[in-house]
Design a protein around this motif. Structure first.
Motif, PDB file in Angstrom:
ATOM      1  N   THR A   1     -51.879  64.449  66.359  1.00 36.55           N
ATOM      2  CA  THR A   1     -53.110  65.029  66.890  1.00 36.55           C
ATOM      3  C   THR A   1     -53.836  65.813  65.816  1.00 36.55           C
ATOM      4  O   THR A   1     -53.271  66.123  64.765  1.00 36.55           O
ATOM      5  CB  THR A   1     -52.808  65.943  68.100  1.00 36.55           C
ATOM      6  OG1 THR A   1     -54.026  66.338  68.725  1.00 36.55           O
ATOM      7  CG2 THR A   1     -52.022  67.186  67.711  1.00 36.55           C
ATOM      8  N   THR A   2     -55.081  66.141  66.086  1.00 37.00           N
ATOM      9  CA  THR A   2     -55.861  67.075  65.279  1.00 37.00           C
ATOM     10  C   THR A   2     -56.211  68.232  66.184  1.00 37.00           C
ATOM     11  O   THR A   2     -56.854  68.043  67.218  1.00 37.00           O
ATOM     12  CB  THR A   2     -57.136  66.409  64.719  1.00 37.00           C
ATOM     13  OG1 THR A   2     -56.758  65.511  63.684  1.00 37.00           O
ATOM     14  CG2 THR A   2     -58.106  67.438  64.148  1.00 37.00           C
ATOM     15  N   SER A   3     -55.753  69.425  65.823  1.00 35.83           N
ATOM     16  CA  SER A   3     -56.034  70.623  66.620  1.00 35.83           C
ATOM     17  C   SER A   3     -57.187  71.394  65.987  1.00 35.83           C
ATOM     18  O   SER A   3     -57.805  70.944  65.015  1.00 35.83           O
ATOM     19  CB  SER A   3     -54.778  71.499  66.712  1.00 35.83           C
ATOM     20  OG  SER A   3     -54.459  72.023  65.426  1.00 35.83           O
ATOM     21  N   GLY A   4     -57.450  72.584  66.520  1.00 32.96           N
ATOM     22  CA  GLY A   4     -58.571  73.396  66.061  1.00 32.96           C
ATOM     23  C   GLY A   4     -58.447  73.893  64.638  1.00 32.96           C
ATOM     24  O   GLY A   4     -57.377  74.291  64.192  1.00 32.96           O
ATOM     25  N   MET A   5     -59.573  73.876  63.933  1.00 32.04           N
ATOM     26  CA  MET A   5     -59.629  74.365  62.556  1.00 32.04           C
ATOM     27  C   MET A   5     -59.796  75.886  62.549  1.00 32.04           C
ATOM     28  O   MET A   5     -59.986  76.503  63.602  1.00 32.04           O
ATOM     29  CB  MET A   5     -60.789  73.697  61.827  1.00 32.04           C
ATOM     30  CG  MET A   5     -62.159  74.023  62.376  1.00 32.04           C
ATOM     31  SD  MET A   5     -63.421  73.117  61.479  1.00 32.04           S
ATOM     32  CE  MET A   5     -64.515  72.694  62.824  1.00 32.04           C
ATOM     33  N   ALA A   6     -59.739  76.469  61.363  1.00 29.50           N
ATOM     34  CA  ALA A   6     -59.890  77.920  61.212  1.00 29.50           C
ATOM     35  C   ALA A   6     -61.189  78.372  61.873  1.00 29.50           C
ATOM     36  O   ALA A   6     -62.248  77.782  61.666  1.00 29.50           O
ATOM     37  CB  ALA A   6     -59.887  78.294  59.735  1.00 29.50           C
ATOM     38  N   GLY A   7     -61.078  79.399  62.693  1.00 33.24           N
ATOM     39  CA  GLY A   7     -62.221  79.915  63.440  1.00 33.24           C
ATOM     40  C   GLY A   7     -62.400  79.254  64.794  1.00 33.24           C
ATOM     41  O   GLY A   7     -63.142  79.756  65.627  1.00 33.24           O
ATOM     42  N   TRP A   8     -61.743  78.128  65.011  1.00 35.42           N
ATOM     43  CA  TRP A   8     -61.813  77.375  66.270  1.00 35.42           C
ATOM     44  C   TRP A   8     -60.406  76.988  66.717  1.00 35.42           C
ATOM     45  O   TRP A   8     -60.192  75.924  67.287  1.00 35.42           O
ATOM     46  CB  TRP A   8     -62.639  76.097  66.092  1.00 35.42           C
ATOM     47  CG  TRP A   8     -64.063  76.321  65.737  1.00 35.42           C
ATOM     48  CD1 TRP A   8     -64.596  76.450  64.492  1.00 35.42           C
ATOM     49  CD2 TRP A   8     -65.155  76.419  66.641  1.00 35.42           C
ATOM     50  NE1 TRP A   8     -65.935  76.625  64.566  1.00 35.42           N
ATOM     51  CE2 TRP A   8     -66.318  76.609  65.881  1.00 35.42           C
ATOM     52  CE3 TRP A   8     -65.251  76.366  68.031  1.00 35.42           C
ATOM     53  CZ2 TRP A   8     -67.576  76.755  66.461  1.00 35.42           C
ATOM     54  CZ3 TRP A   8     -66.506  76.496  68.600  1.00 35.42           C
ATOM     55  CH2 TRP A   8     -67.648  76.699  67.817  1.00 35.42           C
ATOM     56  N   GLU A   9     -59.421  77.815  66.453  1.00 36.53           N
ATOM     57  CA  GLU A   9     -58.022  77.479  66.681  1.00 36.53           C
ATOM     58  C   GLU A   9     -57.734  77.094  68.133  1.00 36.53           C
ATOM     59  O   GLU A   9     -58.307  77.670  69.059  1.00 36.53           O
ATOM     60  CB  GLU A   9     -57.112  78.650  66.291  1.00 36.53           C
ATOM     61  CG  GLU A   9     -57.055  78.942  64.800  1.00 36.53           C
ATOM     62  CD  GLU A   9     -58.177  79.846  64.306  1.00 36.53           C
ATOM     63  OE1 GLU A   9     -59.070  80.229  65.108  1.00 36.53           O
ATOM     64  OE2 GLU A   9     -58.169  80.172  63.099  1.00 36.53           O
ATOM     65  N   THR A  10     -56.850  76.128  68.296  1.00 38.51           N
ATOM     66  CA  THR A  10     -56.327  75.783  69.612  1.00 38.51           C
ATOM     67  C   THR A  10     -55.391  76.916  70.022  1.00 38.51           C
ATOM     68  O   THR A  10     -54.470  77.239  69.266  1.00 38.51           O
ATOM     69  CB  THR A  10     -55.560  74.445  69.555  1.00 38.51           C
ATOM     70  OG1 THR A  10     -56.425  73.444  68.999  1.00 38.51           O
ATOM     71  CG2 THR A  10     -55.080  74.036  70.932  1.00 38.51           C
TER      72      THR A  10
END
Length: 143
Positions: A58-67
């Motif tokens: 999977t691809t989770s949230g990036m920095a500032g948009w974390e899952t």
């Protein structure tokens, strides 16, 4: 950091080996269907009790948009979102975090943080989870 002291951007590192399920979290359900989300490994594992059913990159949230880590469950599902062909969307937070197909991801680009907080999957995996999970399926997200 490489063995010779150089650095490589984490977003440029991909997988090149078969993917295996990491150890289950301590708070894992003992029975029923549930989804383990390992943010460190960028993996989702579909479990039936303690038995692995499918391992999904999977691809989770990036920095500032974390899952967000936590214990959730599938709250509602939308087969075909109105936002540019996002299919098989399964929301697990009231803030809009969801598991869904991301047509812009490829086998070469999935598996590293890069979303706005959702868990992006490839089409086959999104279809599998859509057919496999239901409203109420537990989703355990952890580091």
């Amino acid at each position: 950091k490489t063995s010779d002291g150089d650095f490589v951007y984490a977003r440029n590192i991909g997988r090149n080996a078969p993917v295996a399920a990491p150890p289950r979290p301590a708070n894992a359900p003992a029975s029923g269907r549930w989804i383990d989300v390992n943010l460190t490994q960028q993996l989702m594992i579909a479990y039936e009790g303690q038995s692995v059913q499918r391992v999904i990159v999977t691809t989770s949230g990036m920095a500032g948009w974390e899952t967000p880590p936590g214990n959730y469950q599938i709250l509602w599902r939308v087969a075909n979102e109105t936002m540019d062909s996002v299919l098989f969307t399964q929301y697990f937070t009231e803030q809009g975090h969801a598991i869904h197909y991301a047509w812009w991801r490829t086998p070469q680009t999935i598996g590293r943080p890069g979303s706005h907080g959702c868990l992006n999957t490839l089409l086959d995996d999104a279809q599998y989870l859509w057919d496999w999970a239901t409203i109420g399926t537990p989703v355990i997200v952890h580091i």
